[in-house]
Design a protein around this motif. Structure first.
Motif, PDB file in Angstrom:
ATOM      1  N   LEU A 163      33.904  41.359  42.487  1.00  0.00           N
ATOM      2  CA  LEU A 163      34.442  41.040  43.811  1.00  0.00           C
ATOM      3  C   LEU A 163      34.158  39.590  44.195  1.00  0.00           C
ATOM      4  CD1 LEU A 163      33.608  44.308  45.753  1.00  0.00           C
ATOM      5  CD2 LEU A 163      35.850  43.480  45.064  1.00  0.00           C
ATOM      6  N   GLY A 164      32.946  39.117  43.917  1.00  0.00           N
ATOM      7  CA  GLY A 164      32.615  37.720  44.207  1.00  0.00           C
ATOM      8  C   GLY A 164      33.492  36.757  43.437  1.00  0.00           C
ATOM      9  N   GLY A 165      33.742  37.039  42.166  1.00  0.00           N
ATOM     10  CA  GLY A 165      34.607  36.175  41.366  1.00  0.00           C
ATOM     11  C   GLY A 165      36.039  36.193  41.852  1.00  0.00           C
ATOM     12  N   THR A 166      36.506  37.359  42.289  1.00  0.00           N
ATOM     13  CA  THR A 166      37.864  37.454  42.811  1.00  0.00           C
ATOM     14  C   THR A 166      38.018  36.638  44.088  1.00  0.00           C
ATOM     15  OG1 THR A 166      38.088  39.653  41.857  1.00  0.00           O
ATOM     16  CG2 THR A 166      39.646  39.061  43.595  1.00  0.00           C
ATOM     17  N   ILE A 167      37.040  36.778  44.974  1.00  0.00           N
ATOM     18  CA  ILE A 167      37.076  36.015  46.232  1.00  0.00           C
ATOM     19  C   ILE A 167      37.003  34.515  45.945  1.00  0.00           C
ATOM     20  CG2 ILE A 167      35.792  35.540  48.353  1.00  0.00           C
ATOM     21  CD1 ILE A 167      35.107  38.563  48.377  1.00  0.00           C
ATOM     22  N   TYR A 168      36.144  34.116  45.028  1.00  0.00           N
ATOM     23  CA  TYR A 168      36.017  32.702  44.661  1.00  0.00           C
ATOM     24  C   TYR A 168      37.341  32.161  44.107  1.00  0.00           C
ATOM     25  CZ  TYR A 168      34.436  28.483  42.324  1.00  0.00           C
ATOM     26  OH  TYR A 168      34.295  27.193  41.908  1.00  0.00           O
ATOM     27  N   CYS A 169      37.999  32.939  43.245  1.00  0.00           N
ATOM     28  CA  CYS A 169      39.280  32.504  42.679  1.00  0.00           C
ATOM     29  C   CYS A 169      40.349  32.376  43.767  1.00  0.00           C
ATOM     30  CB  CYS A 169      39.751  33.478  41.605  1.00  0.00           C
ATOM     31  SG  CYS A 169      38.830  33.330  40.069  1.00  0.00           S
ATOM     32  N   LEU A 170      40.385  33.320  44.690  1.00  0.00           N
ATOM     33  CA  LEU A 170      41.368  33.237  45.769  1.00  0.00           C
ATOM     34  C   LEU A 170      41.134  32.022  46.660  1.00  0.00           C
ATOM     35  CD1 LEU A 170      41.686  37.003  46.740  1.00  0.00           C
ATOM     36  CD2 LEU A 170      43.351  35.582  45.522  1.00  0.00           C
ATOM     37  N   MET A 211      42.644  26.466  48.251  1.00  0.00           N
ATOM     38  CA  MET A 211      42.311  25.032  48.396  1.00  0.00           C
ATOM     39  C   MET A 211      43.205  24.179  47.507  1.00  0.00           C
ATOM     40  SD  MET A 211      38.177  25.308  48.684  1.00  0.00           S
ATOM     41  CE  MET A 211      37.936  23.563  48.587  1.00  0.00           C
ATOM     42  N   ALA A 212      43.575  24.668  46.322  1.00  0.00           N
ATOM     43  CA  ALA A 212      44.426  23.892  45.431  1.00  0.00           C
ATOM     44  C   ALA A 212      45.860  23.836  45.941  1.00  0.00           C
ATOM     45  CB  ALA A 212      44.410  24.515  44.029  1.00  0.00           C
ATOM     46  N   ALA A 213      46.246  24.801  46.744  1.00  0.00           N
ATOM     47  CA  ALA A 213      47.615  24.828  47.262  1.00  0.00           C
ATOM     48  C   ALA A 213      47.791  23.925  48.470  1.00  0.00           C
ATOM     49  CB  ALA A 213      48.005  26.250  47.631  1.00  0.00           C
ATOM     50  N   GLN A 214      46.716  23.469  49.080  1.00  0.00           N
ATOM     51  CA  GLN A 214      46.799  22.602  50.257  1.00  0.00           C
ATOM     52  C   GLN A 214      47.172  21.183  49.847  1.00  0.00           C
ATOM     53  OE1 GLN A 214      46.539  23.846  53.384  1.00  0.00           O
ATOM     54  NE2 GLN A 214      46.368  25.803  52.295  1.00  0.00           N
ATOM     55  N   PRO A 215      48.020  20.535  50.614  1.00  0.00           N
ATOM     56  CA  PRO A 215      48.349  19.144  50.269  1.00  0.00           C
ATOM     57  C   PRO A 215      47.149  18.223  50.535  1.00  0.00           C
ATOM     58  CG  PRO A 215      49.394  19.775  52.324  1.00  0.00           C
ATOM     59  CD  PRO A 215      48.745  21.005  51.784  1.00  0.00           C
TER      60      PRO A 215
END
Length: 92
Positions: A72-79, A84-88
């Protein structure tokens, strides 16, 4: 001119010509530990309503919960990283 003809006359030494262990030296015959398979079969086949991966008690529960928490922690971290990567980027 020799071309691609071999220049050696002796055959190379075969490394794996003889076995390194005899059939009587196998690990199955030299193991002198207790056979725990019948005990584990009784434990895992007991119908107590527990799933197989939790049959051995506290160590199994700790391992299961640790695995779930890390998943669950890894899933939340990936999301969060994807968000953050999708933000301009800010241009200043």
């Amino acid at each position: 001119m020799e071309g691609l003809r071999p220049t050696f006359t002796e055959a190379p030494v075969t490394i794996f010509a003889t076995p390194t262990k005899l059939a009587t030296e196998s690990a199955a015959t030299s193991y002198l530990g207790d056979n725990r398979v019948p005990d584990l079969q009784k434990l895992f086949q007991k119908s107590d309503g527990l799933p197989v991966h939790l049959k051995r008690g506290l160590p199994d529960r700790l391992l299961y919960r640790t695995t779930m928490a890390l998943t669950l922690g890894g899933t939340i971290y990936c999301l969060i990283a994807l968000y953050m990567a999708a933000q301009p980027k800010n241009k200043k």
